[in-house]
Design a protein around this motif. Structure first.
Motif, mmCIF file in Angstrom:
data_model
loop_
_atom_site.group_PDB
_atom_site.id
_atom_site.type_symbol
_atom_site.label_atom_id
_atom_site.label_comp_id
_atom_site.label_asym_id
_atom_site.label_seq_id
_atom_site.Cartn_x
_atom_site.Cartn_y
_atom_site.Cartn_z
ATOM 1 N N ALA A 299 0.834 -1.209 0.000
ATOM 2 C CA ALA A 299 0.000 0.000 0.000
ATOM 3 C C ALA A 299 0.868 1.260 0.000
ATOM 4 C CB ALA A 299 -0.940 -0.006 1.201
ATOM 5 N N ALA A 300 1.924 1.250 0.795
ATOM 6 C CA ALA A 300 2.823 2.410 0.859
ATOM 7 C C ALA A 300 3.553 2.627 -0.465
ATOM 8 C CB ALA A 300 3.830 2.227 2.001
ATOM 9 N N LEU A 301 4.036 1.553 -1.073
ATOM 10 C CA LEU A 301 4.733 1.675 -2.362
ATOM 11 C C LEU A 301 3.799 2.189 -3.455
ATOM 12 C CD1 LEU A 301 6.906 -1.585 -2.413
ATOM 13 C CD2 LEU A 301 7.714 0.772 -2.135
ATOM 14 N N LEU A 302 2.580 1.701 -3.488
ATOM 15 C CA LEU A 302 1.608 2.164 -4.489
ATOM 16 C C LEU A 302 1.292 3.645 -4.278
ATOM 17 C CD1 LEU A 302 -0.735 -0.956 -4.431
ATOM 18 C CD2 LEU A 302 0.631 -0.198 -6.399
ATOM 19 N N GLU A 303 1.139 4.049 -3.023
ATOM 20 C CA GLU A 303 0.856 5.457 -2.713
ATOM 21 C C GLU A 303 2.025 6.347 -3.125
ATOM 22 O OE1 GLU A 303 1.010 7.520 1.401
ATOM 23 O OE2 GLU A 303 -1.089 6.898 1.115
ATOM 24 N N ARG A 304 3.248 5.952 -2.761
ATOM 25 C CA ARG A 304 4.437 6.748 -3.130
ATOM 26 C C ARG A 304 4.612 6.851 -4.635
ATOM 27 N NH1 ARG A 304 8.061 3.595 0.496
ATOM 28 N NH2 ARG A 304 7.132 4.064 2.498
ATOM 29 N N SER A 305 4.143 5.848 -5.353
ATOM 30 C CA SER A 305 4.228 5.867 -6.818
ATOM 31 C C SER A 305 3.042 6.584 -7.454
ATOM 32 C CB SER A 305 4.318 4.433 -7.348
ATOM 33 O OG SER A 305 5.498 3.822 -6.893
ATOM 34 N N GLU A 306 2.179 7.136 -6.608
ATOM 35 C CA GLU A 306 1.005 7.891 -7.053
ATOM 36 C C GLU A 306 0.087 7.070 -7.958
ATOM 37 O OE1 GLU A 306 2.409 11.649 -8.586
ATOM 38 O OE2 GLU A 306 3.122 12.255 -6.605
ATOM 39 N N VAL B 239 -7.055 -3.327 -7.570
ATOM 40 C CA VAL B 239 -8.001 -2.770 -8.531
ATOM 41 C C VAL B 239 -7.655 -1.304 -8.749
ATOM 42 C CG1 VAL B 239 -10.436 -2.342 -9.041
ATOM 43 C CG2 VAL B 239 -9.780 -4.376 -7.729
ATOM 44 N N VAL B 240 -7.420 -0.957 -10.023
ATOM 45 C CA VAL B 240 -7.054 0.417 -10.396
ATOM 46 C C VAL B 240 -7.985 0.933 -11.494
ATOM 47 C CG1 VAL B 240 -4.628 0.114 -9.766
ATOM 48 C CG2 VAL B 240 -5.357 -0.380 -12.093
ATOM 49 N N GLN B 241 -7.999 2.257 -11.657
ATOM 50 C CA GLN B 241 -8.753 2.876 -12.750
ATOM 51 C C GLN B 241 -7.891 2.834 -14.013
ATOM 52 O OE1 GLN B 241 -11.753 4.145 -13.059
ATOM 53 N NE2 GLN B 241 -12.451 4.225 -10.952
ATOM 54 N N ALA B 242 -8.519 2.808 -15.150
ATOM 55 C CA ALA B 242 -7.842 2.941 -16.454
ATOM 56 C C ALA B 242 -6.598 2.060 -16.550
ATOM 57 C CB ALA B 242 -7.507 4.399 -16.729
ATOM 58 N N LEU B 243 -6.782 0.775 -16.409
ATOM 59 C CA LEU B 243 -5.663 -0.165 -16.458
ATOM 60 C C LEU B 243 -5.096 -0.244 -17.871
ATOM 61 C CD1 LEU B 243 -3.979 -2.297 -14.950
ATOM 62 C CD2 LEU B 243 -5.715 -3.977 -15.591
ATOM 63 N N SER B 244 -3.793 -0.032 -17.972
ATOM 64 C CA SER B 244 -3.082 -0.178 -19.240
ATOM 65 C C SER B 244 -1.979 -1.206 -19.034
ATOM 66 C CB SER B 244 -2.461 1.156 -19.656
ATOM 67 O OG SER B 244 -1.442 1.525 -18.723
ATOM 68 N N GLU B 245 -1.361 -1.627 -20.113
ATOM 69 C CA GLU B 245 -0.263 -2.589 -20.016
ATOM 70 C C GLU B 245 0.892 -1.995 -19.212
ATOM 71 O OE1 GLU B 245 2.739 -5.004 -22.984
ATOM 72 O OE2 GLU B 245 0.721 -4.523 -23.709
ATOM 73 N N GLN B 246 1.183 -0.725 -19.446
ATOM 74 C CA GLN B 246 2.267 -0.049 -18.733
ATOM 75 C C GLN B 246 1.962 0.034 -17.228
ATOM 76 O OE1 GLN B 246 2.937 3.989 -19.981
ATOM 77 N NE2 GLN B 246 4.734 4.251 -18.670
ATOM 78 N N LEU B 247 0.734 0.389 -16.884
ATOM 79 C CA LEU B 247 0.354 0.474 -15.475
ATOM 80 C C LEU B 247 0.394 -0.908 -14.824
ATOM 81 C CD1 LEU B 247 -0.611 2.034 -13.016
ATOM 82 C CD2 LEU B 247 -2.964 1.827 -13.898
ATOM 83 N N LYS C 17 2.340 -3.368 -15.551
ATOM 84 C CA LYS C 17 3.751 -3.710 -15.320
ATOM 85 C C LYS C 17 4.300 -2.974 -14.099
ATOM 86 C CE LYS C 17 4.974 -4.984 -20.032
ATOM 87 N NZ LYS C 17 5.736 -4.651 -21.233
ATOM 88 N N ARG C 18 3.941 -1.691 -13.939
ATOM 89 C CA ARG C 18 4.383 -0.913 -12.765
ATOM 90 C C ARG C 18 3.839 -1.532 -11.481
ATOM 91 N NH1 ARG C 18 2.678 4.948 -12.772
ATOM 92 N NH2 ARG C 18 3.886 4.997 -10.866
ATOM 93 N N VAL C 19 2.558 -1.855 -11.488
ATOM 94 C CA VAL C 19 1.929 -2.427 -10.300
ATOM 95 C C VAL C 19 2.552 -3.778 -9.969
ATOM 96 C CG1 VAL C 19 -0.236 -3.333 -9.369
ATOM 97 C CG2 VAL C 19 -0.228 -1.139 -10.572
ATOM 98 N N GLU C 20 2.779 -4.599 -10.977
ATOM 99 C CA GLU C 20 3.419 -5.910 -10.768
ATOM 100 C C GLU C 20 4.814 -5.743 -10.166
ATOM 101 O OE1 GLU C 20 4.172 -9.908 -10.582
ATOM 102 O OE2 GLU C 20 2.272 -9.129 -11.323
ATOM 103 N N ARG C 21 5.600 -4.795 -10.682
ATOM 104 C CA ARG C 21 6.947 -4.545 -10.137
ATOM 105 C C ARG C 21 6.869 -4.126 -8.669
ATOM 106 N NH1 ARG C 21 8.016 -2.096 -15.080
ATOM 107 N NH2 ARG C 21 7.744 -0.024 -14.206
#
Length: 149
Positions: free
Chosen positions: A63-70, A103-111, A113-117
């Motif tokens: 949760a903290a990493l996702l928040e810091r990555s905006e 669960v995120v809004q407007a999921l793209s391939e790039q997003l 990959k970021r979330v997976e990382r």
């Protein structure tokens, strides 16, 4: 260096199949050996508590990493599984598997990959995961979904 100390008070009554209590600042429950290990199965047990420590540390770190990555997360949930083997009467905590759903809004391939990382990084940087490294295998199987409108 800042050092934090956590304290837990424990009591135990009787032998192997007895019961006990644990009490910390925000946790109070009964404990015993789980029924799966031929115990009374009262309250929680070390296996569940280790799984809980690893899972909550991972989820908070994620949760903290996702928040810091905006990254705007609509929902973050998880199921975790702990695997204990028995060989010649010896119990070994072998593996923990984290199954987060993000669960995120407007999921793209790039997003995705970021979330997976970030999900993998959370497992590598979580304090409990680092403490278990070399003793308990920890895996992370992430599910990333797009929020429905």
């Amino acid at each position: 260096m800042v050092q934090h100390q956590f304290t837990m008070d424990l009591t135990w009554v009787e032998g192997r199949n007895g019961t006990g209590n644990i009490k910390a600042s925000n946790l109070q429950t009964e404990i015993s050996i789980p029924q799966e290990m031929n115990g009374p199965g009262i309250g929680t047990n070390p296996d569940e508590m280790l799984l809980g420590a690893a899972a909550t540390c991972y989820l908070i770190t994620l949760a903290a990493l996702l928040e810091r990555s905006e990254i705007e997360v609509q929902q973050l949930s998880m199921q975790a599984h702990g695997f204990v083997s028995v060989e010649n009467g010896v119990f070994t905590y072998e593996k923990i598997v984290h199954n987060p759903t993000i669960v995120v809004q407007a999921l793209s391939e790039q997003l995705a990959k970021r979330v997976e990382r970030l999900a993998q990084k959370a497992e590598q940087t979580c304090m409990i995961s680092k403490a278990l490294k070399g003793n308990v295998m920890i895996e992370c199987d992430v599910q990333i979904l797009e929020a429905s409108i």
